[in-house]
Each structure stands twice: as structure tokens, then as C-alpha cells.
Write a protein that holds these residues in place. Structure first.
Motif, PDB file in Angstrom:
ATOM      1  N   GLY A 457      37.177  22.748 -11.685  1.00  0.00           N
ATOM      2  CA  GLY A 457      36.481  22.399 -10.451  1.00  0.00           C
ATOM      3  C   GLY A 457      35.413  23.407 -10.061  1.00  0.00           C
ATOM      4  O   GLY A 457      34.964  24.233 -10.862  1.00  0.00           O
ATOM      5  N   ALA A 458      35.026  23.376  -8.777  1.00  0.00           N
ATOM      6  CA  ALA A 458      33.903  24.170  -8.282  1.00  0.00           C
ATOM      7  C   ALA A 458      34.048  25.670  -8.516  1.00  0.00           C
ATOM      8  O   ALA A 458      33.081  26.328  -8.918  1.00  0.00           O
ATOM      9  CB  ALA A 458      33.683  23.881  -6.799  1.00  0.00           C
ATOM     10  N   PRO A 459      35.227  26.283  -8.281  1.00  0.00           N
ATOM     11  CA  PRO A 459      35.342  27.734  -8.510  1.00  0.00           C
ATOM     12  C   PRO A 459      35.045  28.119  -9.958  1.00  0.00           C
ATOM     13  O   PRO A 459      34.356  29.106 -10.210  1.00  0.00           O
ATOM     14  CB  PRO A 459      36.794  28.043  -8.119  1.00  0.00           C
ATOM     15  CG  PRO A 459      37.178  26.955  -7.181  1.00  0.00           C
ATOM     16  CD  PRO A 459      36.475  25.739  -7.686  1.00  0.00           C
ATOM     17  N   ALA A 460      35.593  27.349 -10.902  1.00  0.00           N
ATOM     18  CA  ALA A 460      35.364  27.658 -12.316  1.00  0.00           C
ATOM     19  C   ALA A 460      33.909  27.448 -12.700  1.00  0.00           C
ATOM     20  O   ALA A 460      33.335  28.237 -13.460  1.00  0.00           O
ATOM     21  CB  ALA A 460      36.279  26.791 -13.193  1.00  0.00           C
ATOM     22  N   ILE A 461      33.312  26.393 -12.171  1.00  0.00           N
ATOM     23  CA  ILE A 461      31.891  26.144 -12.454  1.00  0.00           C
ATOM     24  C   ILE A 461      31.045  27.280 -11.897  1.00  0.00           C
ATOM     25  O   ILE A 461      30.130  27.788 -12.555  1.00  0.00           O
ATOM     26  CB  ILE A 461      31.463  24.785 -11.849  1.00  0.00           C
ATOM     27  CG1 ILE A 461      32.150  23.638 -12.586  1.00  0.00           C
ATOM     28  CG2 ILE A 461      29.944  24.625 -11.912  1.00  0.00           C
ATOM     29  CD1 ILE A 461      31.949  22.286 -11.937  1.00  0.00           C
ATOM     30  N   GLY A 462      31.340  27.702 -10.657  1.00  0.00           N
ATOM     31  CA  GLY A 462      30.600  28.803 -10.050  1.00  0.00           C
ATOM     32  C   GLY A 462      30.715  30.079 -10.855  1.00  0.00           C
ATOM     33  O   GLY A 462      29.749  30.842 -10.983  1.00  0.00           O
ATOM     34  N   ALA A 463      31.907  30.326 -11.441  1.00  0.00           N
ATOM     35  CA  ALA A 463      32.102  31.522 -12.253  1.00  0.00           C
ATOM     36  C   ALA A 463      31.229  31.483 -13.504  1.00  0.00           C
ATOM     37  O   ALA A 463      30.645  32.497 -13.899  1.00  0.00           O
ATOM     38  CB  ALA A 463      33.576  31.658 -12.632  1.00  0.00           C
ATOM     39  N   VAL A 464      31.144  30.306 -14.135  1.00  0.00           N
ATOM     40  CA  VAL A 464      30.286  30.173 -15.320  1.00  0.00           C
ATOM     41  C   VAL A 464      28.828  30.414 -14.954  1.00  0.00           C
ATOM     42  O   VAL A 464      28.103  31.123 -15.657  1.00  0.00           O
ATOM     43  CB  VAL A 464      30.463  28.775 -15.959  1.00  0.00           C
ATOM     44  CG1 VAL A 464      29.417  28.536 -17.035  1.00  0.00           C
ATOM     45  CG2 VAL A 464      31.851  28.635 -16.552  1.00  0.00           C
ATOM     46  N   VAL A 465      28.392  29.827 -13.845  1.00  0.00           N
ATOM     47  CA  VAL A 465      27.000  30.000 -13.416  1.00  0.00           C
ATOM     48  C   VAL A 465      26.696  31.470 -13.158  1.00  0.00           C
ATOM     49  O   VAL A 465      25.665  31.997 -13.594  1.00  0.00           O
ATOM     50  CB  VAL A 465      26.724  29.149 -12.153  1.00  0.00           C
ATOM     51  CG1 VAL A 465      25.344  29.483 -11.586  1.00  0.00           C
ATOM     52  CG2 VAL A 465      26.816  27.658 -12.480  1.00  0.00           C
ATOM     53  N   GLN A 466      27.586  32.171 -12.459  1.00  0.00           N
ATOM     54  CA  GLN A 466      27.368  33.588 -12.168  1.00  0.00           C
ATOM     55  C   GLN A 466      27.369  34.421 -13.440  1.00  0.00           C
ATOM     56  O   GLN A 466      26.576  35.368 -13.585  1.00  0.00           O
ATOM     57  CB  GLN A 466      28.448  34.087 -11.202  1.00  0.00           C
ATOM     58  CG  GLN A 466      28.334  33.529  -9.799  1.00  0.00           C
ATOM     59  CD  GLN A 466      26.957  33.792  -9.168  1.00  0.00           C
ATOM     60  OE1 GLN A 466      26.404  34.878  -9.302  1.00  0.00           O
ATOM     61  NE2 GLN A 466      26.419  32.781  -8.524  1.00  0.00           N
ATOM     62  N   ASP A 467      28.232  34.077 -14.385  1.00  0.00           N
ATOM     63  CA  ASP A 467      28.283  34.813 -15.641  1.00  0.00           C
ATOM     64  C   ASP A 467      26.984  34.650 -16.433  1.00  0.00           C
ATOM     65  O   ASP A 467      26.461  35.623 -17.002  1.00  0.00           O
ATOM     66  CB  ASP A 467      29.467  34.319 -16.484  1.00  0.00           C
ATOM     67  CG  ASP A 467      29.652  35.149 -17.739  1.00  0.00           C
ATOM     68  OD1 ASP A 467      29.731  36.385 -17.630  1.00  0.00           O
ATOM     69  OD2 ASP A 467      29.715  34.556 -18.838  1.00  0.00           O
ATOM     70  N   VAL A 468      26.458  33.431 -16.437  1.00  0.00           N
ATOM     71  CA  VAL A 468      25.187  33.199 -17.129  1.00  0.00           C
ATOM     72  C   VAL A 468      24.058  33.972 -16.438  1.00  0.00           C
ATOM     73  O   VAL A 468      23.229  34.594 -17.107  1.00  0.00           O
ATOM     74  CB  VAL A 468      24.867  31.696 -17.172  1.00  0.00           C
ATOM     75  CG1 VAL A 468      23.465  31.459 -17.713  1.00  0.00           C
ATOM     76  CG2 VAL A 468      25.887  30.956 -18.033  1.00  0.00           C
ATOM     77  N   ARG A 469      24.025  33.924 -15.119  1.00  0.00           N
ATOM     78  CA  ARG A 469      22.973  34.631 -14.382  1.00  0.00           C
ATOM     79  C   ARG A 469      22.984  36.131 -14.711  1.00  0.00           C
ATOM     80  O   ARG A 469      21.948  36.758 -14.776  1.00  0.00           O
ATOM     81  CB  ARG A 469      23.147  34.430 -12.876  1.00  0.00           C
ATOM     82  CG  ARG A 469      22.730  33.054 -12.379  1.00  0.00           C
ATOM     83  CD  ARG A 469      22.578  33.033 -10.880  1.00  0.00           C
ATOM     84  NE  ARG A 469      22.052  31.750 -10.446  1.00  0.00           N
ATOM     85  CZ  ARG A 469      22.703  30.918  -9.624  1.00  0.00           C
ATOM     86  NH1 ARG A 469      23.894  31.250  -9.155  1.00  0.00           N
ATOM     87  NH2 ARG A 469      22.155  29.760  -9.273  1.00  0.00           N
ATOM     88  N   ALA A 470      24.165  36.682 -14.927  1.00  0.00           N
ATOM     89  CA  ALA A 470      24.272  38.108 -15.223  1.00  0.00           C
ATOM     90  C   ALA A 470      23.650  38.458 -16.559  1.00  0.00           C
ATOM     91  O   ALA A 470      23.280  39.604 -16.800  1.00  0.00           O
ATOM     92  CB  ALA A 470      25.743  38.530 -15.214  1.00  0.00           C
ATOM     93  N   HIS A 471      23.502  37.452 -17.441  1.00  0.00           N
ATOM     94  CA  HIS A 471      22.936  37.701 -18.769  1.00  0.00           C
ATOM     95  C   HIS A 471      21.448  37.356 -18.846  1.00  0.00           C
ATOM     96  O   HIS A 471      20.845  37.543 -19.893  1.00  0.00           O
ATOM     97  CB  HIS A 471      23.695  36.883 -19.821  1.00  0.00           C
ATOM     98  CG  HIS A 471      25.073  37.397 -20.101  1.00  0.00           C
ATOM     99  ND1 HIS A 471      26.151  37.079 -19.295  1.00  0.00           N
ATOM    100  CD2 HIS A 471      25.549  38.205 -21.087  1.00  0.00           C
ATOM    101  CE1 HIS A 471      27.240  37.664 -19.783  1.00  0.00           C
ATOM    102  NE2 HIS A 471      26.902  38.358 -20.861  1.00  0.00           N
ATOM    103  N   LEU A 472      20.883  36.829 -17.740  1.00  0.00           N
ATOM    104  CA  LEU A 472      19.470  36.429 -17.764  1.00  0.00           C
ATOM    105  C   LEU A 472      18.571  37.592 -17.371  1.00  0.00           C
ATOM    106  O   LEU A 472      18.925  38.409 -16.542  1.00  0.00           O
ATOM    107  CB  LEU A 472      19.248  35.243 -16.836  1.00  0.00           C
ATOM    108  CG  LEU A 472      19.982  33.946 -17.217  1.00  0.00           C
ATOM    109  CD1 LEU A 472      19.661  32.843 -16.227  1.00  0.00           C
ATOM    110  CD2 LEU A 472      19.605  33.507 -18.627  1.00  0.00           C
TER     111      LEU A 472
END
Length: 472
Positions: A457-472
């Protein structure tokens, strides 16, 4: 004296009545042609700022030669006619030809000398007007919003007599390359041509076309925007209205608002605020049903958003039933849970070639001339599972071989289907594509992580988005 209709020779082929059509979404949303019926004959350049559905400011510039005036009024209608005739011609790689009579009918106008003159003038304007769109033309793929410079009609040829263009005159045109690429990529929406043609004035049709393009938005819960608000002066500028007085803009738009309300397209129009701070708000009427509500229902019953279902059932009616059958079969044999069923079915409709070989599936119907695939009799559950495993292994092998822009395209497409891509801003999407191209980010790993996150759900999706942002 009333104008006489030009004679149409017996050799002019009858033109089929096009009632359900399409609109290219960039053209619909950017409003490159002024909705005003007339403009000053000295108006040879304009520049305006519009906003994309995701909030991007876009600068658009239009220029014409000294002997011309910027496109306006009926030019919108002739461009709509050309787009739909281009579909009728099969989206050709080069120019396509049509009789002047055929173009007139496709644009919704009567067969009269007055409209043949308007047709010729419009074609010349559409060919001569040059547009520059600064990072506001959407292109399917990793780049998204692009800068484009073009004339909407990039090539024009026609025959005329001393009296001007006649019904049998052959008109040959080629639409601008970015328009053609967009049409072929399916960046289009249904356009109710019967409704469109039934509107009384060019400005009413321009307002409807603009609203209808913005009405379809796949980022919303059901694929449709229920209401739309905009600063009044910015909205008038978007439509090509030349007045800089709020009261004049309100006065100009009022007849269009009244007509669209009377026809039930919008349920309410509200203008609030004072002076240049006025805001216009549109509340849309009942959701569109499209030409094939039964086909749209097949899609919505399987998780496709309503607005998307209407669009797909109008654009690809011949694909819907077969895609639904393939989808139902896939759910039965898949060894993995489908995180976004609606997104999968949309992909099956838009790109049937990607799902041509489903394990254990026997095609119920095939296009004319295509030999039917032989069904394997007596298939056991174990055999279906083994074939499904083989299919998964084959897909893994194919994905492992992807690299460069092919990998970027696949990743962005998958993230879009999963509903993850919308969480990233446009600059972030660009950096994401660059990271995958440079090899600093694994696009396959990202898609797998996003797929797993759908279960959380939303928490897991948000975690993926934040993790990707950290690598950009």
C-alpha cells in the motif's frame, strides 16, 4: 443574392459521414489556434503561457509571414477534420490526399462557395504559421515534455480553378511530424464529432475542445476530472482571446458557457473574484459514455478507470473483447499476483503484440487473414503450470537483454502502469531516465521493488519513491 453552391462533378466520391472521432491530446490541450471568430488582420505573432495538467508552465509562440494572419476561428475545425481524415487514411508515413468536398464534410461544414474559400484560407494559414512550444509537447517515452517547432500542416498541395477551390479539387497534406508521432503512439482521446459540430460558433467549439481535452486525465481516481478551475485571464489567454479586460473576457465567454450548460456538457460555470483576480470554475456534467458503452463496461469491470475505458473503447473498439479474454486467462494461469489489474488490461489493449503468446491461451478470434493458433487438447494443470513457468523464464530472459533507451522505455512504462511514476516530478523523471542510461540505477530492480510495494500500500510505495529520490 444568395451564394450559389459550386457544382460537384459526378466523379466526386461520396464521403462517409465521420461521427465518432479523435483529438490529439497536445493539440487539444495547448489550444494552438485562437478560438475567436476573427482577429485583427495585422496580428502576425502571439506568445502565451499555458499550464500542463501536471502544473508545468509552457511558453508557446506563433508567427506567420507578413502576408498572413495567425490561425483562428474555423481553422480549429479544419484541423480537427484533417486529424480524423488522417486516421481514415491509416496514419500514412507521407502525405495523404482528399477531395476539398471530403475535407469540408469531415470538418462539419456545408457544401458552399463560402466554406470552400474558408477552407483554402485555413489550409494556407495552417501551413504558414510556425509554432514553438517550449518543453510543453508531450512525447511518449523517457523524455516526456519536449520542445517542438513546427507548422501543423507541414506540406500542402491543392488544385484550384479561377473561381478558387472546388468540391473536386484534390488537397494533399502532411501533418507535422510530432503530430503524426503522437497519433501513432496513441496519445489521443475520443472526440464526439456530432456534439462538436452541433455547437453554434467557433469559440463555443474551441471552449468545448479545450475542456474535453482536460476532462480526460489518467492520473485521477477514475481517469476523469470532475471540475476544473483557472484564473479567468489565463483561461482567456489560453483560448486566444485578445482582450486584457476581465469584463470583456466574461462577456465573450458567456454565450459559450450558456450553450454548453444548455446541452448538459457542463453542469455549472462559476466566475468568482474581482477584477483581474477573477477565477472561472467548470463543473462537468455526467461522465461521457462513448460510442461503445458495452465495451467500456468490459474494461471497468476489470479495474480500468472509467475515463480510460471510454477512451480505449472509442479508439480501439476492435481490440477490447480479445484483450478482456486474454486478461481473464492470464489471471487464471499467472503464478504471481497482479498488483495493478487495470493497468495490465490497459497495456493489453494498447500493445497487444506484447501479449501475443500467453501460455495455454487459444485465440478465440483473430484478424482476417491470420491463421488461428492450434489449441492443445487434453492439457493438464501441470502442463499449464510448466508452460507458464517457461513463459516467465522467457520474459526474464527478454528483460535481461534490454539495455539503453529500450530499458528506459520499459521501466517508465511499467512504473506508469503500476501508478508509481506519477509520484515523481517531471525533472525527477528525467534524472531517473538518465540514471538508468548511465547504469547508476537498475531499472529492472526498481520495477520489481515497485511491484512488491503495491502489496504494502501507500507506505511501501512512499518508501520506494523516497529511496529512488535518494539515488537521483
Amino acid at each position: 443574392m444568395p451564394e450559389r453552391k459550386p457544382r460537384r462533378s459526378a466523379g466526386t466520391p461520396p464521403m462517409p459521414e465521420i461521427t465518432s472521432g479523435y483529438d490529439e491530446l497536445n493539440l487539444g490541450r495547448l489550444a494552438l489556434i485562437s478560438g475567436q471568430k476573427t482577429v485583427p488582420i495585422t496580428l502576425r505573432r502571439w506568445q502565451k503561457q499555458v499550464t500542463t495538467p501536471d502544473g508545468r508552465p509552457v511558453i508557446i509562440t506563433c508567427t506567420v509571414p507578413e502576408d498572413q494572419v495567425v490561425p483562428h476561428g474555423l481553422d480549429n475545425d479544419f484541423m480537427v477534420g484533417l486529424v480524423n481524415l488522417c486516421f481514415e487514411a491509416g496514419l500514412p508515413d507521407g502525405p495523404f490526399s482528399v477531395s476539398a468536398y471530403g475535407l469540408l464534410k469531415a470538418s462539419g461544414f456545408p457544401d458552399s462557395a463560402q466554406y470552400y474559400r474558408s477552407l483554402e484560407e485555413s489550409l494556407v494559414r495552417l501551413n504558414k504559421a510556425s509554432y514553438t512550444i517550449d518543453e510543453g509537447w508531450f512525447v511518449q517515452g523517457p523524455h516526456g515534455w519536449t520542445t517542438q517547432s513546427f507548422a501543423q500542416v507541414s506540406y500542402l498541395s491543392y488544385a484550384r480553378s479561377r473561381a478558387g477551390v472546388q468540391g473536386t479539387s484534390v488537397v494533399t497534406v502532411q501533418l507535422a511530424p510530432p503530430v503524426m508521432e503522437s497519433l501513432r503512439a496513441g496519445y489521443i482521446k475520443p472526440l464526439d464529432l456530432n456534439f462538436y459540430r452541433g455547437l453554434s460558433q467557433p469559440l463555443v467549439r474551441a471552449v468545448y475542445r479545450q475542456l474535453d481535452a482536460l476532462h480526460f486525465d489518467e492520473s485521477t481516481a477514475d481517469g476523469l476530472v470532475r471540475e476544473l478551475s483557472a484564473p479567468l485571464m489565463a483561461w482567456g489567454n489560453r483560448l486566444g482571446l485578445l482582450s486584457d479586460r476581465p469584463d470583456n473576457v466574461v462577456r465573450t465567454l458567456t454565450p459559450a458557457h450558456e450553450e454548453l450548460q444548455a446541452k448538459g456538457y457542463v453542469a455549472a460555470v462559476e466566475i468568482t473574484g474581482r477584477g483581474r483576480d477573477k477565477v472561472v470554475r467548470y463543473v462537468f456534467g455526467p461522465p461521457p459514455q462513448g460510442e461503445h458503452p458495452d465495451l467500456a463496461a468490459l474494461l471497468t469491470a476489470r479495474g480500468v478507470k472509467q475515463g480510460v475505458a471510454v477512451r480505449l473503447s472509442t479508439v480501439f473498439p476492435e481490440r477490447i473483447e480479445e484483450a478482456a479474454r486474454r486478461f481473464d486467462h492470464y489471471l487464471k494461469v499467472s503464478l504471481r499476483p497482479v498488483g495493478n489489474p487495470g493497468g495490465l488490461l490497459v497495456a493489453m489493449v494498447q500493445r497487444p503484440e506484447d501479449f501475443a503468446e500467453l501460455p495455454g491461451y487459444s485465440q478465440a478470434t483473430a484478424p482476417e487473414g491470420t491463421p488461428p493458433r492450434k489449441a492443445k487438447a487434453g492439457r493438464t494443470t501441470e502442463e499449464s503450470i510448466q508452460e507458464s513457468d517457461a513463459y516467465v523464464a522467457q520474459e526474464e530472459e527478454r528483460l535481461a537483454a534490454l539495455n539503453g533507451t529500450d530499458l528506459v522505455d520499459w521501466m517508465l512504462r511499467q512504473l506508469s502502469v503500476l501508478g508509481i511514476l506519477k509520484h515523481f516530478t517531471v525533472p525527477e523523471r528525467t534524472r531517473l531516465a538518465e540514471a538508468v542510461l548511465e547504469g547508476t540505477l537498475d531499472g529492472r530492480h526498481l520495477v520489481r521493488a515497485a511491484t512488491r510495494a503495491m502489496v504494502g500500500g501507500a507506505p511501501a510505495i512512499g518508501a520506494v519513491v523516497q529511496d529512488v529520490r535518494a539515488h537521483l
